[in-house]
Motif scaffolding. Structure first.
Motif, PDB file in Angstrom:
ATOM      1  N   ARG A  61      29.415  41.527  32.892  1.00 23.82           N
ATOM      2  CA  ARG A  61      29.483  40.553  31.809  1.00 23.82           C
ATOM      3  C   ARG A  61      29.546  39.103  32.279  1.00 23.82           C
ATOM      4  N   VAL A  62      29.805  38.910  33.560  1.00 20.65           N
ATOM      5  CA  VAL A  62      29.931  37.551  34.085  1.00 20.65           C
ATOM      6  C   VAL A  62      28.588  37.122  34.663  1.00 20.65           C
ATOM      7  N   ALA A  63      28.167  35.912  34.352  1.00 21.90           N
ATOM      8  CA  ALA A  63      26.819  35.457  34.698  1.00 21.90           C
ATOM      9  C   ALA A  63      26.663  34.981  36.136  1.00 21.90           C
ATOM     10  N   VAL A  64      27.738  34.995  36.914  1.00 18.16           N
ATOM     11  CA  VAL A  64      27.674  34.623  38.328  1.00 18.16           C
ATOM     12  C   VAL A  64      28.317  35.749  39.135  1.00 18.16           C
ATOM     13  N   PRO A  65      28.154  35.758  40.461  1.00 16.19           N
ATOM     14  CA  PRO A  65      28.825  36.799  41.257  1.00 16.19           C
ATOM     15  C   PRO A  65      30.316  36.836  40.969  1.00 16.19           C
ATOM     16  N   PHE A  66      30.830  38.065  40.797  1.00 16.58           N
ATOM     17  CA  PHE A  66      32.234  38.248  40.428  1.00 16.58           C
ATOM     18  C   PHE A  66      32.850  39.331  41.292  1.00 16.58           C
ATOM     19  N   ALA A  67      34.011  39.058  41.834  1.00 19.14           N
ATOM     20  CA  ALA A  67      34.771  40.059  42.580  1.00 19.14           C
ATOM     21  C   ALA A  67      36.226  39.933  42.180  1.00 19.14           C
ATOM     22  N   ALA A  68      36.744  40.958  41.528  1.00 22.20           N
ATOM     23  CA  ALA A  68      38.082  40.899  40.962  1.00 22.20           C
ATOM     24  C   ALA A  68      39.174  40.960  42.005  1.00 22.20           C
ATOM     25  N   SER A  69      38.897  41.601  43.146  1.00 28.83           N
ATOM     26  CA  SER A  69      39.976  41.981  44.048  1.00 28.83           C
ATOM     27  C   SER A  69      39.493  42.085  45.486  1.00 28.83           C
ATOM     28  N   ALA A  70      40.411  41.897  46.422  1.00 28.33           N
ATOM     29  CA  ALA A  70      40.102  42.135  47.832  1.00 28.33           C
ATOM     30  C   ALA A  70      39.695  43.580  48.079  1.00 28.33           C
ATOM     31  N   LEU A  71      40.015  44.482  47.156  1.00 28.56           N
ATOM     32  CA  LEU A  71      39.582  45.867  47.300  1.00 28.56           C
ATOM     33  C   LEU A  71      38.065  45.996  47.287  1.00 28.56           C
ATOM     34  N   CYS A  72      37.368  44.973  46.817  1.00 27.75           N
ATOM     35  CA  CYS A  72      35.906  44.977  46.888  1.00 27.75           C
ATOM     36  C   CYS A  72      35.414  44.993  48.335  1.00 27.75           C
ATOM     37  N   LEU A  73      36.271  44.604  49.270  1.00 28.88           N
ATOM     38  CA  LEU A  73      35.913  44.629  50.691  1.00 28.88           C
ATOM     39  C   LEU A  73      36.205  45.968  51.349  1.00 28.88           C
ATOM     40  N   LEU A  74      36.903  46.861  50.654  1.00 28.79           N
ATOM     41  CA  LEU A  74      37.390  48.070  51.303  1.00 28.79           C
ATOM     42  C   LEU A  74      36.288  49.006  51.750  1.00 28.79           C
ATOM     43  N   GLY A  75      35.237  49.188  50.934  1.00 30.21           N
ATOM     44  CA  GLY A  75      34.139  50.067  51.337  1.00 30.21           C
ATOM     45  C   GLY A  75      33.521  49.662  52.666  1.00 30.21           C
ATOM     46  N   PRO A  76      33.101  48.394  52.809  1.00 21.99           N
ATOM     47  CA  PRO A  76      32.571  47.961  54.104  1.00 21.99           C
ATOM     48  C   PRO A  76      33.588  48.076  55.234  1.00 21.99           C
ATOM     49  N   LEU A  77      34.845  47.814  54.956  1.00 19.20           N
ATOM     50  CA  LEU A  77      35.865  47.938  55.995  1.00 19.20           C
ATOM     51  C   LEU A  77      36.034  49.386  56.426  1.00 19.20           C
ATOM     52  N   GLN A  78      35.968  50.318  55.477  1.00 14.36           N
ATOM     53  CA  GLN A  78      36.058  51.733  55.820  1.00 14.36           C
ATOM     54  C   GLN A  78      34.896  52.158  56.709  1.00 14.36           C
ATOM     55  N   ARG A  79      33.711  51.662  56.401  1.00 16.44           N
ATOM     56  CA  ARG A  79      32.549  52.002  57.225  1.00 16.44           C
ATOM     57  C   ARG A  79      32.647  51.396  58.612  1.00 16.44           C
ATOM     58  N   GLU A  80      33.170  50.191  58.707  1.00 16.42           N
ATOM     59  CA  GLU A  80      33.215  49.478  59.980  1.00 16.42           C
ATOM     60  C   GLU A  80      34.380  49.919  60.859  1.00 16.42           C
TER      61      GLU A  80
END
Length: 352
Positions: free
Chosen positions: A152-171
């Motif tokens: 719903r937001v017209a620009v990039p939106f990230a609510a939480s640092a948890l948005c980084l968790l997937g890449p961190l788990q892979r790395e």
């Protein structure tokens, strides 16, 4: 840098003392309130701030001074204006802040109701109109609503640092998450951000962070250390399968597949100042509690290879924690730099 003000609007009221910040009306903005590519070298970031009355020190995402000192580093002798132990507590981009009236700690961390989506979407739209190029929030528990709000937001939106968790788990493999309240962090908070959810094996999804220009976010890589992407992703899974509330009781830790979570809710200085808002914030006391929780987590799960701070109040203590446990620490400031498209620099190069 020049300051701007964004008026907080909204009919919804506050809840007692927790509404002190929202009742005050506007929250200061730092830097230019213009479109992407402003004079400071990074895009203007919007921050949706909880309706809370606790103090926010530099390094806290809800503190304007976090975005003031472009390229500045904290001095080790004080917390008051400069964070803790020499860590850079600034994001090299201007920011605009907007309080979301009615978005109290009790509601966002406690009730977590779906009405928060409409409320945050309304105020995000006002920030977009003001010219921000990306938006985040001052509470990682808004992760539960990441998908709905991003749509719903017209620009990039990230609510939480948890948005980084997937890449961190892979790395990194097994990642430790320190959260404000582990008892209230649910499966939905993880899946909404593309991370391996609690108690489930699987492969972390791609990054849910899209920075300025639409590029998918990434995390700084740890090279030459023998930690390949996905290594140890299943570590601790056996413990997670049967880990109850007693696992890592000292830190409130619960093991997941690819993630170990520890909560701050049992620590009196943090609980009183942030969760209950019944006592003044003591940064020194909270810092000691963060270190206690981190050490207990790593001692319980020595396979952990990196730590992510979910709570946006905890970045001021990240370097102290990293030095204590000897691991890299990521946080909401890592996320803000990703969103704004500015360099991470050496801010993440912590631990051994």
């Amino acid at each position: 840098m020049r300051r701007e003000r964004v008026e907080a609007v909204g009919a919804e009221g506050t809840e007692g003392a927790e509404g002190a910040e929202g009742a005050a009306g506007a929250v200061s903005g730092v830097g230019a309130a213009g479109p992407a590519g402003v004079e400071d070298g990074g895009a203007c970031l919007g921050v949706l701030v909880l309706d809370a009355g606790f103090a926010r020190i530099p390094g806290d995402v809800g503190c304007p001074e976090t975005f003031e000192g472009v390229g500045s580093f904290a001095r080790p002798e004080t917390f008051g204006r400069t964070g803790a132990l020499g860590r850079r507590v600034s994001v090299d981009a201007p920011a605009l802040f907007r309080t979301v009236p009615g978005a109290t700690v009790a509601r966002v961390i406690g009730r977590q109701d779906d009405g928060l989506v409409d409320l945050f979407a309304e105020h995000a739209a006002a920030l977009v109109e003001a010219g921000v190029a990306a938006i985040t929030t001052s509470c990682g528990f808004m992760a539960r609503h990441q998908r709905e709000l991003a749509a719903r937001v017209a620009v990039p939106f990230a609510a939480s640092a948890l948005c980084l968790l997937g890449p961190l788990q892979r790395e990194y493999g097994l990642v430790g998450v320190i959260t404000a309240d582990s008892a209230r962090l649910t499966r939905e908070h993880f899946t909404a951000c593309g991370a391996v959810p609690p108690g489930e094996a699987g492969t972390a999804a791609g990054s849910s962070v899209r920075g300025v220009g639409g590029a998918e976010g990434s995390v700084p890589r740890r090279s030459g250390r023998g930690h390949t992407a996905g290594a140890g992703a299943g570590a601790g899974a056996g413990a997670g399968a049967g880990a109850g509330a007693g696992a890592g009781a000292g830190a409130g830790a619960v093991a997941f597949a690819g993630t170990v979570v520890a909560g701050m809710q049992g620590k009196p200085a943090f609980r009183g100042a942030i969760l209950k808002q019944t006592r003044p914030l003591s940064p020194e006391a909270v810092c000691a509690e963060v270190v206690d929780v981190g050490r207990a987590l790593v001692e319980e799960h020595p396979e952990v290879r990196a730590i992510l701070l979910e709570c946006t109040n905890l970045p001021p203590y990240a370097e102290t924690l990293a030095r204590a446990v000897g691991l890299p620490v990521f946080d909401a400031l890592t996320l803000c730099r990703e969103l704004a498209g500015v360099p991470q620099g050496d801010a993440f190069r912590l631990g051994r």
